[in-house]
Motif scaffolding. Structure first.
Motif, PDB file in Angstrom:
ATOM      1  N   TYR A 193       0.872  -1.179   0.000  1.00 14.60           N
ATOM      2  CA  TYR A 193       0.000   0.000   0.000  1.00 14.60           C
ATOM      3  C   TYR A 193       0.906   1.225   0.000  1.00 14.60           C
ATOM      4  O   TYR A 193       1.589   1.504   0.989  1.00 14.60           O
ATOM      5  CB  TYR A 193      -0.918   0.001   1.223  1.00 14.60           C
ATOM      6  CG  TYR A 193      -1.934  -1.113   1.191  1.00 14.60           C
ATOM      7  CD1 TYR A 193      -3.164  -0.945   0.570  1.00 14.60           C
ATOM      8  CD2 TYR A 193      -1.648  -2.352   1.757  1.00 14.60           C
ATOM      9  CE1 TYR A 193      -4.098  -1.973   0.521  1.00 14.60           C
ATOM     10  CE2 TYR A 193      -2.574  -3.389   1.710  1.00 14.60           C
ATOM     11  CZ  TYR A 193      -3.795  -3.191   1.090  1.00 14.60           C
ATOM     12  OH  TYR A 193      -4.718  -4.219   1.044  1.00 14.60           O
ATOM     13  N   ALA A 194       0.933   1.921  -1.125  1.00 15.78           N
ATOM     14  CA  ALA A 194       1.859   3.032  -1.313  1.00 15.78           C
ATOM     15  C   ALA A 194       1.168   4.363  -1.063  1.00 15.78           C
ATOM     16  O   ALA A 194       0.106   4.636  -1.635  1.00 15.78           O
ATOM     17  CB  ALA A 194       2.439   2.998  -2.719  1.00 15.78           C
ATOM     18  N   ALA A 195       1.775   5.179  -0.203  1.00 15.21           N
ATOM     19  CA  ALA A 195       1.228   6.515   0.074  1.00 15.21           C
ATOM     20  C   ALA A 195       1.652   7.445  -1.059  1.00 15.21           C
ATOM     21  O   ALA A 195       2.722   8.062  -1.025  1.00 15.21           O
ATOM     22  CB  ALA A 195       1.737   7.018   1.415  1.00 15.21           C
ATOM     23  N   ILE A 196       0.800   7.516  -2.077  1.00 11.70           N
ATOM     24  CA  ILE A 196       1.121   8.267  -3.277  1.00 11.70           C
ATOM     25  C   ILE A 196      -0.185   8.848  -3.835  1.00 11.70           C
ATOM     26  O   ILE A 196      -1.250   8.244  -3.700  1.00 11.70           O
ATOM     27  CB  ILE A 196       1.829   7.341  -4.304  1.00 11.70           C
ATOM     28  CG1 ILE A 196       2.433   8.113  -5.458  1.00 11.70           C
ATOM     29  CG2 ILE A 196       0.894   6.258  -4.788  1.00 11.70           C
ATOM     30  CD1 ILE A 196       3.354   7.253  -6.330  1.00 11.70           C
ATOM     31  N   LEU A 197      -0.124  10.035  -4.413  1.00 11.64           N
ATOM     32  CA  LEU A 197      -1.341  10.735  -4.819  1.00 11.64           C
ATOM     33  C   LEU A 197      -2.059  10.097  -6.004  1.00 11.64           C
ATOM     34  O   LEU A 197      -3.291  10.062  -6.065  1.00 11.64           O
ATOM     35  CB  LEU A 197      -1.011  12.194  -5.160  1.00 11.64           C
ATOM     36  CG  LEU A 197      -0.572  13.084  -3.998  1.00 11.64           C
ATOM     37  CD1 LEU A 197      -0.153  14.450  -4.528  1.00 11.64           C
ATOM     38  CD2 LEU A 197      -1.705  13.231  -2.983  1.00 11.64           C
ATOM     39  N   GLN A 198      -1.304   9.585  -6.973  1.00  8.16           N
ATOM     40  CA  GLN A 198      -1.906   9.087  -8.200  1.00  8.16           C
ATOM     41  C   GLN A 198      -2.749   7.831  -7.946  1.00  8.16           C
ATOM     42  O   GLN A 198      -2.308   6.909  -7.268  1.00  8.16           O
ATOM     43  CB  GLN A 198      -0.823   8.774  -9.246  1.00  8.16           C
ATOM     44  CG  GLN A 198      -0.077   9.983  -9.765  1.00  8.16           C
ATOM     45  CD  GLN A 198       1.051  10.418  -8.829  1.00  8.16           C
ATOM     46  OE1 GLN A 198       1.311   9.785  -7.822  1.00  8.16           O
ATOM     47  NE2 GLN A 198       1.715  11.512  -9.187  1.00  8.16           N
ATOM     48  N   ASP A 199      -3.940   7.800  -8.513  1.00 12.52           N
ATOM     49  CA  ASP A 199      -4.819   6.626  -8.447  1.00 12.52           C
ATOM     50  C   ASP A 199      -5.042   6.152  -7.007  1.00 12.52           C
ATOM     51  O   ASP A 199      -5.087   4.948  -6.736  1.00 12.52           O
ATOM     52  CB  ASP A 199      -4.240   5.458  -9.269  1.00 12.52           C
ATOM     53  CG  ASP A 199      -3.919   5.867 -10.700  1.00 12.52           C
ATOM     54  OD1 ASP A 199      -4.728   6.595 -11.295  1.00 12.52           O
ATOM     55  OD2 ASP A 199      -2.849   5.472 -11.202  1.00 12.52           O
ATOM     56  N   ALA A 200      -5.177   7.103  -6.095  1.00 11.10           N
ATOM     57  CA  ALA A 200      -5.223   6.766  -4.676  1.00 11.10           C
ATOM     58  C   ALA A 200      -6.635   6.872  -4.103  1.00 11.10           C
ATOM     59  O   ALA A 200      -7.495   7.591  -4.622  1.00 11.10           O
ATOM     60  CB  ALA A 200      -4.284   7.677  -3.891  1.00 11.10           C
ATOM     61  N   VAL A 201      -6.843   6.140  -3.006  1.00 11.57           N
ATOM     62  CA  VAL A 201      -8.086   6.228  -2.240  1.00 11.57           C
ATOM     63  C   VAL A 201      -7.717   6.531  -0.785  1.00 11.57           C
ATOM     64  O   VAL A 201      -6.565   6.382  -0.376  1.00 11.57           O
ATOM     65  CB  VAL A 201      -8.897   4.914  -2.316  1.00 11.57           C
ATOM     66  CG1 VAL A 201      -9.269   4.592  -3.760  1.00 11.57           C
ATOM     67  CG2 VAL A 201      -8.113   3.753  -1.703  1.00 11.57           C
ATOM     68  N   ALA A 202      -8.693   6.943   0.005  1.00  9.28           N
ATOM     69  CA  ALA A 202      -8.445   7.255   1.412  1.00  9.28           C
ATOM     70  C   ALA A 202      -7.958   6.007   2.153  1.00  9.28           C
ATOM     71  O   ALA A 202      -8.505   4.908   1.979  1.00  9.28           O
ATOM     72  CB  ALA A 202      -9.704   7.811   2.063  1.00  9.28           C
ATOM     73  N   TYR A 203      -6.934   6.193   2.951  1.00 15.27           N
ATOM     74  CA  TYR A 203      -6.259   5.061   3.603  1.00 15.27           C
ATOM     75  C   TYR A 203      -7.210   4.217   4.450  1.00 15.27           C
ATOM     76  O   TYR A 203      -7.079   2.996   4.524  1.00 15.27           O
ATOM     77  CB  TYR A 203      -5.097   5.564   4.466  1.00 15.27           C
ATOM     78  CG  TYR A 203      -5.506   6.272   5.735  1.00 15.27           C
ATOM     79  CD1 TYR A 203      -5.502   5.615   6.956  1.00 15.27           C
ATOM     80  CD2 TYR A 203      -5.906   7.609   5.721  1.00 15.27           C
ATOM     81  CE1 TYR A 203      -5.876   6.257   8.127  1.00 15.27           C
ATOM     82  CE2 TYR A 203      -6.286   8.258   6.874  1.00 15.27           C
ATOM     83  CZ  TYR A 203      -6.271   7.581   8.078  1.00 15.27           C
ATOM     84  OH  TYR A 203      -6.652   8.221   9.230  1.00 15.27           O
ATOM     85  N   HIS A 204      -8.194   4.842   5.098  1.00 12.42           N
ATOM     86  CA  HIS A 204      -9.035   4.109   6.045  1.00 12.42           C
ATOM     87  C   HIS A 204     -10.056   3.201   5.357  1.00 12.42           C
ATOM     88  O   HIS A 204     -10.741   2.424   6.021  1.00 12.42           O
ATOM     89  CB  HIS A 204      -9.755   5.086   6.971  1.00 12.42           C
ATOM     90  CG  HIS A 204     -10.722   5.996   6.262  1.00 12.42           C
ATOM     91  ND1 HIS A 204     -10.317   7.145   5.631  1.00 12.42           N
ATOM     92  CD2 HIS A 204     -12.065   5.896   6.067  1.00 12.42           C
ATOM     93  CE1 HIS A 204     -11.383   7.731   5.083  1.00 12.42           C
ATOM     94  NE2 HIS A 204     -12.444   6.993   5.343  1.00 12.42           N
TER      95      HIS A 204
END
Length: 266
Positions: A193-204
């Motif tokens: 699980y990469a903390a990156i802006l592209q193609d991202a969803v909220a971590y929770h």
């Protein structure tokens, strides 16, 4: 206990200590590093590091205290005030410094004691203070390992040891290239699980209860493209203020403790 004495800052061993304190190249070449402070040395011993030499300044750390401690070393050296002030790294310290043998910290040395590991990966962190804070966070969360990709300095940098409050020794640590680490995680069936802006969803919104690696990058450049491609899901921490990023160690703490919450803090 056989005690040696050194009173001159020109002593060859003291010159080596200064090199170990200041030069990553010297630490790598010799395979040893410096630890300053009783708590840090005790944590290193608990982490099964071999202590080669203990230096102590008797006015601050009396010989009797050393004899009562459980600290074991190949040699013990009482040093003068001049020598202590020369080699001490911190302004406020406890009168005791050690030379310890480093570990290899390669990926193949990692051992997971459970079948559901939680791993924190940091790519190319530059500031020792951030690395130290990440290690403290991993220790607090009892993460199974901390992996540093493309490291900018060795983990035995005195600034990292100091800022981690000795958590360098309480965490299982490995280093490697980004490609090596991605290959390792995939071979172990550990979801990325990469903390990156592209193609991202909220971590929770994600499920971190299975074998998980949470990957964070620097504030300046973020994560490399390889992580975006390799990740099971890219994740973000929703920002509600005026700025669009936060300190990497803070972000790591938020993400790793969400995983712990989902795991009922087990």
């Amino acid at each position: 206990m056989d005690i040696k004495h050194i009173s001159s800052v020109q002593n060859a061993l003291i010159k080596q200590v200064l090199l170990l304190k200041d030069k990553s190249r010297e630490r790598k070449k010799s395979g040893v590093f410096i630890i300053e402070g009783l708590r840090e040395i005790e944590l290193a011993v608990k982490g099964k590091y071999t202590i080669e030499t203990i230096f102590y300044y008797a006015d601050i750390f009396p010989k009797e205290q050393l004899e009562k401690s459980d600290l074991k070393a190949s040699q013990y050296i009482e040093i003068s005030k001049d020598v202590y002030q020369k080699i001490a790294y911190r302004e406020t310290t406890e009168g005791i410094i050690a030379i310890a043998k480093g570990k290899e910290n390669t990926i193949d040395k990692l051992i997971f004691n459970n079948k559901n590991p939680l791993i924190l990966v940091a790519e190319a962190p530059e500031k020792p203070g951030n690395i130290g804070a990440i290690l403290r966070t991993a220790d607090a969360a009892n993460a199974d390992a901390v992996i540093i990709a493309n490291p900018k300095t060795d983990v035995y940098n005195p600034n990292i040891i100091r800022s981690s409050v000795g958590c360098v020794f309480t965490n299982q640590i490995a280093t490697g290239t980004t490609s090596e680490i991605i290959a390792f995680l995939k071979s172990e069936n550990i979801a990325i699980y990469a903390a990156i802006l592209q193609d991202a969803v909220a971590y929770h919104t994600q499920n971190f209860t299975t074998p998980t690696a949470i990957v964070v990058g620097t504030e300046a450049t973020g994560l490399s493209e390889a992580w975006r491609v390799a990740s099971k899901q890219n994740i973000i921490i929703p920002m509600q203020g005026e700025i669009d990023s936060m300190n990497v160690s803070v972000a790591a703490g938020i993400l790793i403790f969400e995983a712990k919450r989902q795991r009922d803090f087990k």
